[in-house]
Design a protein around this motif. Sequence first.
Motif, short mmCIF file in Angstrom:
data_model
loop_
_atom_site.label_atom_id
_atom_site.label_comp_id
_atom_site.label_asym_id
_atom_site.label_seq_id
_atom_site.Cartn_x
_atom_site.Cartn_y
_atom_site.Cartn_z
N ILE A 8 -20.71 -19.37 19.76
CA ILE A 8 -19.49 -19.09 19.02
C ILE A 8 -19.79 -19.39 17.56
CG2 ILE A 8 -17.13 -19.85 18.54
CD1 ILE A 8 -16.76 -20.39 21.49
N ARG A 9 -19.60 -18.37 16.74
CA ARG A 9 -19.84 -18.56 15.31
C ARG A 9 -18.52 -18.37 14.55
NH1 ARG A 9 -24.38 -18.29 11.84
NH2 ARG A 9 -25.74 -17.63 13.56
N VAL A 10 -18.21 -19.31 13.71
CA VAL A 10 -16.99 -19.21 12.92
C VAL A 10 -17.39 -19.01 11.46
CG1 VAL A 10 -14.83 -20.33 12.26
CG2 VAL A 10 -15.83 -20.79 14.51
N LEU A 11 -16.81 -17.98 10.85
CA LEU A 11 -17.03 -17.76 9.42
C LEU A 11 -15.98 -18.53 8.62
CD1 LEU A 11 -17.61 -13.89 9.26
CD2 LEU A 11 -19.26 -15.73 9.75
N GLY A 12 -16.43 -19.26 7.65
CA GLY A 12 -15.50 -19.99 6.80
C GLY A 12 -14.71 -19.04 5.91
N PRO A 13 -13.72 -19.57 5.20
CA PRO A 13 -12.91 -18.74 4.30
C PRO A 13 -13.74 -18.34 3.08
CG PRO A 13 -12.35 -21.06 4.04
CD PRO A 13 -13.34 -21.00 5.16
N ASP A 14 -13.25 -17.32 2.38
CA ASP A 14 -14.05 -16.83 1.24
C ASP A 14 -13.68 -17.55 -0.05
OD1 ASP A 14 -11.63 -15.78 0.51
OD2 ASP A 14 -12.18 -13.68 0.86
N GLY A 15 -12.76 -18.49 0.01
CA GLY A 15 -12.45 -19.27 -1.20
C GLY A 15 -11.33 -18.69 -2.03
N SER A 16 -10.84 -17.51 -1.62
CA SER A 16 -9.79 -16.88 -2.42
C SER A 16 -8.39 -17.13 -1.84
CB SER A 16 -10.03 -15.37 -2.51
OG SER A 16 -9.81 -14.79 -1.23
N GLY A 17 -8.33 -18.00 -0.85
CA GLY A 17 -7.05 -18.22 -0.16
C GLY A 17 -6.01 -18.89 -1.03
N PRO A 18 -4.74 -18.78 -0.61
CA PRO A 18 -3.64 -19.36 -1.38
C PRO A 18 -3.68 -20.88 -1.36
CG PRO A 18 -2.86 -18.56 0.74
CD PRO A 18 -4.29 -18.14 0.64
N SER A 19 -3.14 -21.49 -2.39
CA SER A 19 -3.11 -22.95 -2.42
C SER A 19 -1.69 -23.49 -2.37
CB SER A 19 -3.82 -23.46 -3.68
OG SER A 19 -3.17 -22.95 -4.82
N ASP A 20 -0.69 -22.62 -2.40
CA ASP A 20 0.68 -23.11 -2.27
C ASP A 20 1.34 -22.52 -1.03
OD1 ASP A 20 0.78 -20.53 -3.20
OD2 ASP A 20 2.55 -20.87 -4.44
N ALA A 21 2.44 -23.16 -0.62
CA ALA A 21 3.09 -22.77 0.62
C ALA A 21 3.59 -21.33 0.56
CB ALA A 21 4.24 -23.72 0.93
N ALA A 22 4.12 -20.94 -0.58
CA ALA A 22 4.63 -19.57 -0.68
C ALA A 22 3.51 -18.56 -0.46
CB ALA A 22 5.28 -19.37 -2.05
N GLY A 23 2.37 -18.83 -1.07
CA GLY A 23 1.23 -17.94 -0.90
C GLY A 23 0.75 -17.92 0.54
N MET A 24 0.77 -19.07 1.19
CA MET A 24 0.34 -19.12 2.59
C MET A 24 1.28 -18.33 3.48
SD MET A 24 -1.17 -22.92 3.07
CE MET A 24 -1.83 -23.77 1.65
N ARG A 25 2.57 -18.45 3.20
CA ARG A 25 3.51 -17.67 4.01
C ARG A 25 3.32 -16.18 3.78
NH1 ARG A 25 9.37 -20.15 4.83
NH2 ARG A 25 8.96 -22.33 4.31
N ARG A 26 3.03 -15.82 2.52
CA ARG A 26 2.76 -14.40 2.26
C ARG A 26 1.53 -13.95 3.03
NH1 ARG A 26 4.40 -15.53 -2.94
NH2 ARG A 26 2.26 -15.86 -3.64
N ALA A 27 0.51 -14.78 3.04
CA ALA A 27 -0.71 -14.43 3.80
C ALA A 27 -0.38 -14.35 5.30
CB ALA A 27 -1.80 -15.47 3.54
N GLY A 28 0.49 -15.23 5.76
CA GLY A 28 0.96 -15.17 7.14
C GLY A 28 -0.17 -15.24 8.14
N ALA A 29 -0.15 -14.30 9.09
CA ALA A 29 -1.17 -14.31 10.16
C ALA A 29 -2.56 -14.04 9.60
CB ALA A 29 -0.81 -13.29 11.22
N ASP A 30 -2.63 -13.59 8.35
CA ASP A 30 -3.95 -13.37 7.74
C ASP A 30 -4.51 -14.63 7.08
OD1 ASP A 30 -4.33 -10.73 8.47
OD2 ASP A 30 -3.07 -10.02 6.80
N LEU A 31 -3.73 -15.66 7.02
CA LEU A 31 -4.25 -16.92 6.47
C LEU A 31 -5.47 -17.32 7.28
CD1 LEU A 31 -3.47 -19.18 4.36
CD2 LEU A 31 -2.53 -20.42 6.33
N TRP A 32 -6.56 -17.63 6.59
CA TRP A 32 -7.81 -17.90 7.29
C TRP A 32 -7.63 -18.94 8.41
CZ3 TRP A 32 -10.43 -22.59 7.67
CH2 TRP A 32 -11.65 -22.51 8.37
#
Lengths: 579, 579
Positions: A305-329
């Motif tokens: 099982i190999r897991v790829l880490g996030p690319d570093g461009s992810g959101p840092s606030d809750a609003a951004g994370m909710r916008r990312a939704g199921a796509d949040l890493w």
Amino acid sequence: MRMEATTSPPSAAAAPQTRARDEGSPGEGAPLRFETEPGRYRHWKLSFEGAIARVAMDVDEEAPMRPGYQLKLNSYDLAVDIELADIVQRLRFEHPEVKAVVVTSAQPRIFCAGANIYMLGSSTHAFKVNFCKFTNETRLALEEACAESGQRYLAALNGVASGGGYELALACEEIFLCDDGSSAVSFPETPLLAVLPGTGGLTRLVDKRKVRRDIADVFSTLAEGVRGKRAQAWGLVDSAIPKSRFDQAVAQRAAELAASTPDREGPGVKLAPLEARREEKGDVSTSAYRHVSLRVDSAARTAEIRVLGPDGSGPSDAAGMRRAGADLWALRAFRELDDALLDLRFNHPAVGLVLLRTSGSPDAVRAADEALWANRDDWFVKEVLLHMRRVLKRLDLTARSVFALIEPGSCFAGSLFELALAADRSYMLDGGEDGAEPAAIALSALNFGPLVMSNGLTRLASRFLAAPERALALKEKTGLLSAEEALEEGLCTFTPDAMDWDDEVRLAIEERVSLSPDALTGMEASLRFCGPETMETKIFSRLSAWQNWIFQRPNAVGPRGALTVYGRPERPEFDWRRT
Amino acid sequence: MRMEATTSPPSAAAAPQTRARDEGSPGEGAPLRFETEPGRYRHWKLSFEGAIARVAMDVDEEAPMRPGYQLKLNSYDLAVDIELADIVQRLRFEHPEVKAVVVTSAQPRIFCAGANIYMLGSSTHAFKVNFCKFTNETRLALEEACAESGQRYLAALNGVASGGGYELALACEEIFLCDDGSSAVSFPETPLLAVLPGTGGLTRLVDKRKVRRDIADVFSTLAEGVRGKRAQAWGLVDSAIPKSRFDQAVAQRAAELAASTPDREGPGVKLAPLEARREEKGDVSTSAYRHVSLRVDSAARTAEIRVLGPDGSGPSDAAGMRRAGADLWALRAFRELDDALLDLRFNHPAVGLVLLRTSGSPDAVRAADEALWANRDDWFVKEVLLHMRRVLKRLDLTARSVFALIEPGSCFAGSLFELALAADRSYMLDGGEDGAEPAAIALSALNFGPLVMSNGLTRLASRFLAAPERALALKEKTGLLSAEEALEEGLCTFTPDAMDWDDEVRLAIEERVSLSPDALTGMEASLRFCGPETMETKIFSRLSAWQNWIFQRPNAVGPRGALTVYGRPERPEFDWRRT
């Protein structure tokens, strides 16, 4: 207004696929899949009324997961439970407005008859064990939703709840029983089937509801169960209510539960399909998800099982994370990991060893972790963290040996370092290969609290049970740690250099897959869960271990065992020797 | 001066008898007996030097408990462990001057090779399980002696300690290993035999010694084990010491342990033989002790254990109790009960239900209890209390259903009321029969602390887990309680009147003995131990339950299982499916 969210699916094509490889010869039948969604439910009716959800069991008896039995009397098989697990999960992510969940039956006079006996009787030992483990995990997720997500489950037993039916009720926060002269709760397993109510029931009876042990003993040998006021007096249900007032009492209590629970601000986050791409070539089958890949080598009996880490461009606030939704890493990657673990458990039973690898930037993982941690008071972020915790528990409970391989280019940091901590051992390459950046690990806030194991301790605290101060002191280690440092800090097991790596890892793998699968399962179950036991660990160790034993015994599964002859005219025959 | 206390017995007649009924057809072979004394030891050499006892394993390979195997390399069978249990017990009662106990080997280069594989391989499942349970109880008694009796055990590994040999060392307070290039500690069970080191070893590794789980994983798959400084670095032993300094270091550490432990004022109390009178008539066999009788009805598959209370003339001060010595009711009665429980476990495997009865005066039991409690600071009285606690734990762990029958003339009071609390349920006759004094129960100080279960709680606290205040409030109930009051207080399960008693009890018995022995074992193991888990309960639940499962699996015991083919040229064949 009550709104039916789902109806039966239009065609059988949407039903879960019908045969675990485990059930027949390897390769025979389609593999089991664990993804589903409300539009495909066949066995449950879900409806909403403000803050209250109604989850009504309505099992389609003509839609068993594989041919050979009918799902009468709201009895269930794995496919029914996969839908329930999906409901519990989606309510948390997609319906933050829901604060009380009424679990009931849409069939007359029966709440749920428990796991289907003919399904159990015709299943392999390994399938029975995995089936019980999955249903246990589902019920624990339901309890976690009550405790952590403010979704309070109320069991409304409008009919007979026997065996696994009553166990489902026991997982709810409260149990209301219709006092109509026929609705009852019962554990007929021991008297009728010579097995245990093994989905946590016995443990929850004495440890969660704290029913007196002699009363629990009487109840657990009383095939016909207990009705009405007696069930209430014995502590088996919270309230037995006359039929004329039952629906109203349930509605009122659900409203009270909802009213006493804080709001969670919407909207919900829709869980999109995972869209795994699967391939099979010779002995090797692969499942490629967006962030996770599973590669099974059936000849070597290993899986990677190999897991790829996030690319570093992810959101840092809750609003951004909710916008990312199921796509949040963090959500997507761990959902994929969960699906891969279930695939492995059910569809690849002969795999003895899982090799965990990661690829990516340790710093990007840590940044994603820190963003989650900083926003943990947001309900969605909290759900993401709880989900990670559940998936890691699923890994802890996977009855395969697990080695983590920490190589250059890997990102065993923070939440992904939990994979290495969950592994039975870890190998970390000391130094670089051909001038590449050497392997490094790193810790984040997520290693020190939110991702506790089922024993209630973090994996670091479990690891350093002898010296809790060592686990705490690691909070100061905020940088990347080399193999040498990781070894020094007790964070990895072996650190071969580039010269030795291939041979050492190869030999370790060959040795591991040569050992008895049973002895390893028992050994790992004993070594992985040190320290305190909780209701959760008791269910998986004491109760499940005994059930696994009973599931092997001729008194249950032999040619004249009780499970085998159930429903036939002949009576079971027992070897009376007590063990 | 070193004094050899024992030598080999003069004739084979003194050796433990050689065949459990369990091993062959019922009635075949002599039953196993559990009483022994130093003059009859064949496998251990016991010597004393001031406050230090030396317990040297020296197994007679030509004296197996039953024909068919040799006890090579200080491997052990049940008879060897019966002697060890006797040693641990007698050191506590007969040698209060002993404050440190060195456990070592009298054979060259081997400390102990663990349980004999050929013995295990040729034993029934039930015997294997009971054997492991007994050896576990022995090791826990040894640990209790360290913790409670000021007899500190030091394992002096002057040779290889593998499997059960290392498990015996793990039960000691400290482990010294001779660093001579060949002495090692090892758990070869998983790699070589496809079973677990099941005598608490895996649990003690991670929970007592708190060895890091990945290191424990590596160690437990390394057939050859670990030597010298590495064993010390991994936390497997406390000290690895060069051969040249080993004996001296052991002697010095033993002297330190003894010096740091308070004195216990002599003289010791000699444990006299129990002198059971045994009889067999048709289906019924009886064992009559002074205060206890065991009556087994093999046709009905029930056994009755009846305990006679004290006659009220017992001593009330410590000096008087020491004078009474082994004749003190509390010591004698519980030693007899212990012997009866072991007889039942090993010699009557088909008995499914034990009926507990008592006869005597509740007030006399309470008086005896109060005298013990008032003098609990006296070392002998403390030992008597600890012994009662161990015997009651043995009852809790007996894999038979247990009903207490509380009738007129009975004395379920205080310490004997613990029997009713240990039972799976209790029936108490409400009202008198033909004008006789009605049945009554009563509590004493012994119900509120000294006789805790292996979960660390009193039986009352376990019973009222839901409402700890109820257990405490019972301290106020200082009088005799009628059936009605006992029911009201939650202290008995059912209270039929004289009219219903016979039928209700008969039906309950018939129903219980008709159920699957396996399902009942799993059910009772789940219901009896609510609340917290301790190292002790983890050993019996998690570890032993998994071992029982493995002991059933073809990978261990099938025709090509690893345990079956051990020592033969062929290799084991495994079904690779993981469960």
